[in-house]
Structure formats: C-alpha cells, structure tokens
Design a protein around this motif. Structure first.
Motif, PDB file in Angstrom:
ATOM      1  N   GLN A  77       0.837  -1.192   0.000  1.00  9.86           N
ATOM      2  CA  GLN A  77       0.000   0.000   0.000  1.00  9.86           C
ATOM      3  C   GLN A  77       0.872   1.242   0.000  1.00  9.86           C
ATOM      4  OE1 GLN A  77      -2.359   0.296   3.587  1.00  9.86           O
ATOM      5  NE2 GLN A  77      -0.707  -0.477   4.875  1.00  9.86           N
ATOM      6  N   GLY A  78       0.232   2.385  -0.307  1.00 12.07           N
ATOM      7  CA  GLY A  78       0.945   3.660  -0.280  1.00 12.07           C
ATOM      8  C   GLY A  78       2.096   3.693  -1.252  1.00 12.07           C
ATOM      9  N   GLY A  79       3.240   4.212  -0.773  1.00 13.15           N
ATOM     10  CA  GLY A  79       4.407   4.354  -1.625  1.00 13.15           C
ATOM     11  C   GLY A  79       4.926   3.047  -2.168  1.00 13.15           C
ATOM     12  N   GLU A  80       4.772   1.955  -1.395  1.00 15.02           N
ATOM     13  CA  GLU A  80       5.228   0.653  -1.873  1.00 15.02           C
ATOM     14  C   GLU A  80       4.430   0.169  -3.073  1.00 15.02           C
ATOM     15  OE1 GLU A  80       4.843  -1.720   1.686  1.00 15.02           O
ATOM     16  OE2 GLU A  80       7.017  -1.726   1.952  1.00 15.02           O
ATOM     17  N   LEU A 135       0.970   0.129  -9.234  1.00 11.06           N
ATOM     18  CA  LEU A 135      -0.345   0.619  -9.656  1.00 11.06           C
ATOM     19  C   LEU A 135      -0.228   1.426 -10.938  1.00 11.06           C
ATOM     20  CD1 LEU A 135      -1.780   1.621  -6.164  1.00 11.06           C
ATOM     21  CD2 LEU A 135      -2.633  -0.211  -7.632  1.00 11.06           C
ATOM     22  N   ASP A 136       0.843   2.229 -11.059  1.00 17.08           N
ATOM     23  CA  ASP A 136       1.067   2.966 -12.304  1.00 17.08           C
ATOM     24  C   ASP A 136       1.353   2.001 -13.449  1.00 17.08           C
ATOM     25  OD1 ASP A 136       0.696   5.317 -10.935  1.00 17.08           O
ATOM     26  OD2 ASP A 136       2.843   5.698 -10.640  1.00 17.08           O
ATOM     27  N   HIS A 146      -7.417   4.169  -3.401  1.00 23.33           N
ATOM     28  CA  HIS A 146      -6.887   3.957  -2.052  1.00 23.33           C
ATOM     29  C   HIS A 146      -5.433   3.516  -2.049  1.00 23.33           C
ATOM     30  CE1 HIS A 146     -11.301   3.215  -0.638  1.00 23.33           C
ATOM     31  NE2 HIS A 146     -11.029   4.481  -0.847  1.00 23.33           N
ATOM     32  N   ARG A 147      -4.859   3.294  -3.252  1.00 27.41           N
ATOM     33  CA  ARG A 147      -3.443   3.002  -3.432  1.00 27.41           C
ATOM     34  C   ARG A 147      -2.996   1.761  -2.678  1.00 27.41           C
ATOM     35  NH1 ARG A 147      -2.680   4.984  -7.879  1.00 27.41           N
ATOM     36  NH2 ARG A 147      -0.400   5.050  -7.622  1.00 27.41           N
ATOM     37  N   GLN A 205      10.864  -8.727   1.160  1.00 25.47           N
ATOM     38  CA  GLN A 205      10.192  -7.451   1.321  1.00 25.47           C
ATOM     39  C   GLN A 205       9.318  -7.493   2.557  1.00 25.47           C
ATOM     40  OE1 GLN A 205      10.658  -4.874  -0.684  1.00 25.47           O
ATOM     41  NE2 GLN A 205      12.028  -5.897  -2.116  1.00 25.47           N
ATOM     42  N   THR A 206       9.174  -6.333   3.179  1.00 20.82           N
ATOM     43  CA  THR A 206       8.386  -6.302   4.425  1.00 20.82           C
ATOM     44  C   THR A 206       6.931  -6.613   4.182  1.00 20.82           C
ATOM     45  OG1 THR A 206       8.055  -3.935   4.127  1.00 20.82           O
ATOM     46  CG2 THR A 206       9.928  -4.623   5.481  1.00 20.82           C
TER      47      THR A 206
END
Length: 283
Positions: A132-135, A140-141, A200-201, A276-277
């Motif tokens: 989610q978010g920046g990750e 998504l792009d 909502h990314r 990855q986390t």
C-alpha cells in the motif's frame, strides 16, 4: 389485502410487495424464473406511470383547495401545480424505463438456460503479498501503463511456494475468496488473483493454496530446462545458521515431499535476494 378502491391502503401494499421483492431477488435458484419476474415488473412499471399521471391530474384538479400552513392559497396553488409538473416529468422518465424494460424482457425471452456445469473444487486462497501507499505506487502505475499481467508476474516473486503457504496458515491469511471492497478491481493470471484499488493506493496478490502456478508462464523457470529439471525435493533446503542441519533437513524434506506428493506440483526454486516487508501481509 388489495382494495382497488383505497389508494392509501393499496399504495402501502405495493410498497411492501416491492420491498419483499427487493429482498427475494438477491438470488435466483432457477435462472429461468427471471423472465417471469421481468414480465411482472414490466406490468408494474406501466401501472406506475399511470399512477403518477393520475396523481398529477388530481393535484391540478384540486388546486383550488390548496394552501400553505399559514393559509396562503396562492402559495398552495403554486405548490400544487409544481407537484403536478414534477409528477408528469417522473411519469415521462418511467415511460422511458418501461421501453428499456420491455427490450430487456424481449431479450430475456430468447435465452435458453442450461443446467450449470459442475465446477471443480478450487480450494482456499492464500495471501502472497499486500502493498500500500508508496510501496504500491509504482506497480499501480504499471497497471495503467501495461496491464495487470506484468504486475502479477512481478508480485509472484514474493511467492516462495510451501513457505508462503505455511506463513499464510500460521497468520490466518487464508480466504474462501480473495477479499474485495466495492471499489476494488481484480485481475487473474494462472493461479493468481490480483486485487487492487487505484484510489486507495493498495494491491494484494492471492493464489489457490493447493495450486502452484506454471514456473514457465511466470518466468520462474527457463522453458528450455523445464522438461529436464530433476532437482531432488530436499536439495535446496538449507538449515538455519548455528543449528544442527541433519534433523532439520530430514523434517523439512519430509514435510515438503508430503505436500508435493499430495498436490503433484513443483516447488518454486529461485534465489531469494531479499525479503520485502510486505510479503505475507493480509488485508
């Protein structure tokens, strides 16, 4: 009980009937029943158009008795005529809905419903990764630019086969169907299902717990060597540092061999450049 003489009582009866239909029509056990329901709805819509027109006429014909709460008759007449005008507009829109419903009913009448084919049991889905978010922004792009398949192939790098299944079972990230919100989109490739939301990314990857994807399809194995790979199921298992290797290797190899025998699917073998986390997080 319908009266055919008391509009108040019959309107209440019609409301209760439509409310019951809204509840009952959430599912149809027999799809052929839908045609009859559409026919009844078509008749109901035609009657609704007539009712709206009649109520509009009643407001117009009774306007000399209209007044507002302060007794102002001019205001009452204006509101009665406004009501009549809006009701006639609503009746016109219902007329358009009637024509659409009539066309839908005609098309539905041409459908020959066949018995549903029995679908194989596909098992539960496990969460492979949630970002989610920046990750999630870059992926998504990428969906917008090149489609979801490329994103699924990249996120497949978070799938470590049995290890991912064990982590999902341990943490409760197992679902009958992939969790999905009202605004979420989905895409499928092989055994994977991608659920994502551009607003909502966030995005998440799921796969069938008892099915491994094709290594060749997802770029995890060179197709030139896919048919000749004979790696032993225990050959790639390494013991944690500082722990006696013998018992661990035997136990892990036995567990992996058991699952592979049950599924008849290959284990995923790849280099693990860094975890990855987000791997294994549920929604």
């Amino acid at each position: 009980m319908l009266t055919f003489t008391d509009p108040v009582a019959d309107a209440e009866e019609a409301y209760e009937a439509m409310r019951a239909l809204a509840h009952a029509s959430r599912t149809f056990e027999q799809p052929e029943d839908m045609y009859g329901v559409l026919g009844d709805l078509l008749g109901s819509v035609r009657s609704l158009e007539q009712v709206l027109t009649q109520i509009a006429t009643a407001h117009e014909s009774s306007r000399d008795r209209a007044a507002d709460d302060a007794g102002d008759r001019a205001t009452g007449v204006r509101d009665a005529l406004t009501t009549a005008g809006e009701l006639r507009q609503a009746a016109a829109l219902i007329g358009e809905a009637e024509r659409r419903l009539d066309a839908a009913s005609a098309a539905a009448g041409r459908i020959a419903w066949h018995p549903a084919a029995e679908m194989p049991e596909v098992g539960h889905r496990i969460n492979v990764v949630f970002l989610q978010g920046g990750e999630a922004d870059r992926l998504l792009d990428l969906i917008d630019q090149g489609g979801a398949d490329a994103v699924i192939q990249e996120l497949a790098g978070y799938d470590y086969g049995d290890e991912t299944v064990d982590a999902a079972l341990e943490n409760g990230y197992v679902y009958d169907t992939p969790p999905q919100g009202l605004l979420d989109c989905t895409a499928q490739l092989d055994a994977y299902t991608l659920v994502y939301n551009q607003d909502h990314r966030h995005l998440a990857l799921y796969r069938h717990m008892d099915v491994l994807p094709s290594p060749v399809l997802l770029g995890l194995e060179d197709p030139r060597h896919a048919a000749t790979t004979t790696e032993s199921p225990s050959s790639a298992i390494a013991a944690p540092s500082g722990v006696r290797a013998g018992p661990i290797l035997a136990r892990e190899a036995a567990r992996e061999q058991s699952r592979r025998d049950r599924l008849g699917t290959p284990a995923i073998r790849r280099e693990q450049p860094g975890r990855q986390t987000g791997r294994g997080l549920g929604r």
